[in-house]
Design an enzyme around this catalytic site. Sequence first.
Site, PDB file in Angstrom:
ATOM      1  N   ASN A 158       1.109   2.190   7.674  1.00  0.00           N
ATOM      2  CA  ASN A 158       2.075   3.253   7.345  1.00  0.00           C
ATOM      3  C   ASN A 158       1.433   4.485   6.711  1.00  0.00           C
ATOM      4  O   ASN A 158       2.024   5.565   6.708  1.00  0.00           O
ATOM      5  CB  ASN A 158       3.235   2.720   6.497  1.00  0.00           C
ATOM      6  CG  ASN A 158       2.787   2.176   5.167  1.00  0.00           C
ATOM      7  OD1 ASN A 158       1.590   1.968   4.943  1.00  0.00           O
ATOM      8  ND2 ASN A 158       3.723   1.941   4.273  1.00  0.00           N
ATOM      9  N   GLY A 234      -1.040  -3.859   2.187  1.00  0.00           N
ATOM     10  CA  GLY A 234      -0.433  -4.399   3.405  1.00  0.00           C
ATOM     11  C   GLY A 234       0.590  -5.466   3.081  1.00  0.00           C
ATOM     12  O   GLY A 234       1.220  -5.426   2.029  1.00  0.00           O
ATOM     13  N   GLU A 253      -2.063  -4.458  -2.921  1.00  0.00           N
ATOM     14  CA  GLU A 253      -0.691  -3.961  -2.976  1.00  0.00           C
ATOM     15  C   GLU A 253       0.017  -4.482  -1.737  1.00  0.00           C
ATOM     16  O   GLU A 253      -0.347  -4.147  -0.621  1.00  0.00           O
ATOM     17  CB  GLU A 253      -0.705  -2.436  -3.037  1.00  0.00           C
ATOM     18  CG  GLU A 253       0.584  -1.883  -3.574  1.00  0.00           C
ATOM     19  CD  GLU A 253       1.403  -1.310  -2.470  1.00  0.00           C
ATOM     20  OE1 GLU A 253       2.391  -1.996  -2.101  1.00  0.00           O
ATOM     21  OE2 GLU A 253       1.079  -0.241  -1.973  1.00  0.00           O
ATOM     22  N   CYS A 287       6.208   0.729   1.344  1.00  0.00           N
ATOM     23  CA  CYS A 287       6.343  -0.379   0.400  1.00  0.00           C
ATOM     24  C   CYS A 287       7.265   0.014  -0.742  1.00  0.00           C
ATOM     25  O   CYS A 287       7.912  -0.840  -1.332  1.00  0.00           O
ATOM     26  CB  CYS A 287       4.975  -0.813  -0.106  1.00  0.00           C
ATOM     27  SG  CYS A 287       4.048   0.547  -0.758  1.00  0.00           S
TER      28      CYS A 287
HETATM   29  O1  G3H Z   1       3.678   1.931   1.555  1.00  0.00           O
HETATM   30  C1  G3H Z   1       3.140   1.933   0.460  1.00  0.00           C
HETATM   31  C2  G3H Z   1       2.744   3.180  -0.181  1.00  0.00           C
HETATM   32  O2  G3H Z   1       1.833   2.938  -1.218  1.00  0.00           O
HETATM   33  C3  G3H Z   1       3.929   3.977  -0.652  1.00  0.00           C
HETATM   34  O3  G3H Z   1       3.555   5.265  -0.913  1.00  0.00           O
HETATM   35  O4  G3H Z   1       5.541   6.010  -2.227  1.00  0.00           O
HETATM   36  O5  G3H Z   1       3.900   7.651  -1.354  1.00  0.00           O
HETATM   37  O6  G3H Z   1       5.434   6.461   0.206  1.00  0.00           O
HETATM   38  P1  G3H Z   1       4.671   6.392  -1.084  1.00  0.00           P
END
Ligand code: G3H
Length: 478
Positions: A158, A234, A253, A287
């Site tokens: 992502n 992931g 994470e 996430c």
């Molecule tokens: O998908 C996991 C990422 O660490 C979330 O980052 O809050 O900038 O979208 P974000």
Amino acid sequence: DGDTFKYYADGQWKRSTSGNSMTVINPTSRSTYYKLSVCTKEEMDHMFDAAREAQRAWARVPLWRRAEALHKAAALLKQNKDVIAECLVKEVAKPAKDSVTEVVRSADFIDYTAEEGIRILSEGKCLVPDSFPGNERNKLCLSSRIPLGVVLAIPPFNYPVNLSVSKIAPALIAGNAVVVKPPMQGSVAALHMIQCFHLAGFPKGLISAITIKVADLGDALTTHPAINCISFTGGDSGIAIAKRAGMVPLQMELGGKDACIVLDDADLDLAAANIIKGGFSFSGQRCTAVKIVLAMDTIANKLVEKVNVKVARLSVGPPEVDSDITPVVSESSADFIEGLVMDARQKGAKLWQEYRREGNLIWPILIDNVRPDMRITWEEPFGPIIPVIRIRTIEEGVQHCNSSRYGLQGCVFTNNIHRALIVSDAMETGTVQINSAPARGPDHFPFQGLRDSGIGSQGITNSIHMMTKVKSTVINLP
Ligand code: G3H
């Protein structure tokens, strides 16, 4: 095959001796878009040998020069933002504008890391002994931070660029070497990002990017004896990696089930706007997405109405035209999301929008009257669906949040700061946002999860600390 992307080792782009390739499927067209090399075990071993050797020399390169090289890579990343963003659009169906934002954010991340590294790593400590009982003032302890060695970086699909850089930059400024294993979907964007580091002139072998079939070489990679640190973002495969890792510092994470608790005195327009942004950005594939709404039953109808008005306004379509909702990353992911929706519907939840799917594209849905026996209550959909549970008390909301196996972030909406702080204190998550949707950034903020959401803490400062160790020299005076 001239169409296959090469892997990066020894400061060069190389064709794998395996002669095999694997495919990156465009989530929108669902056909092959790029081909990647399938690296061999020998190529992987060679990468780690080269990394170890390059790291020893890199640790002795002056800090200001390491920072200078990082600033160069950041500038190159910004110059090439459109090409890299285009890969993100095709590989993970991230909306075009958000794809550019990801690359720019990554360049800013690198610049900030270079500066923060200069600040943190230039400081050492000097301790005198006579504060501890029985000691005289007859020695000095000098301590400073040293690199760990070789960092294995495993980013998710992502944020293939941003979550690579958030591991690579702290590793490098601290004097480590890095081996990156990009996500299958997102590899080509990540390889383009690596080319910016290549052009910035980092020593050969210091950075490598390996493309492998995880089913064949994943275990050999994550348990490789040359690894001194693993930084992984992931899904649940991170738990298996952590269990096998051995004596290696971990930064993991692994997702979340971020709750949004809306109290009866909340600004409901603000809450609705944040539920939309938090739940549906990148079609819920974050996430930190809002993955469950816990609304006090006195305001739940009003809140749901406001959210529904906004859901109706979301555009649904391909990423090239900046649709709000784009196809999810893979067919299997779409099938999983569909399974969660069907399970909830069959068990009596109310779907405010009609369920609609074309290929990997799923139209956004708010699922109301959700109960604990439904899978959507506990599982992480990574898709454009938001469940709503109505609660009678604040305690009920907090208790629900704390019963999750995840504990990444959470948020609470209320106009009473005292209630907000009480809820924040009671929520067992790495971060609580008051009156805003969960989010990792700004990227120097600490970012961490409890329980199955992770190990260690990220954010620029914490990552530099995590990728270094304290080393002491004690001078014994005559
Ligand atoms: O998908 C996991 C990422 O660490 C979330 O980052 O809050 O900038 O979208 P974000």
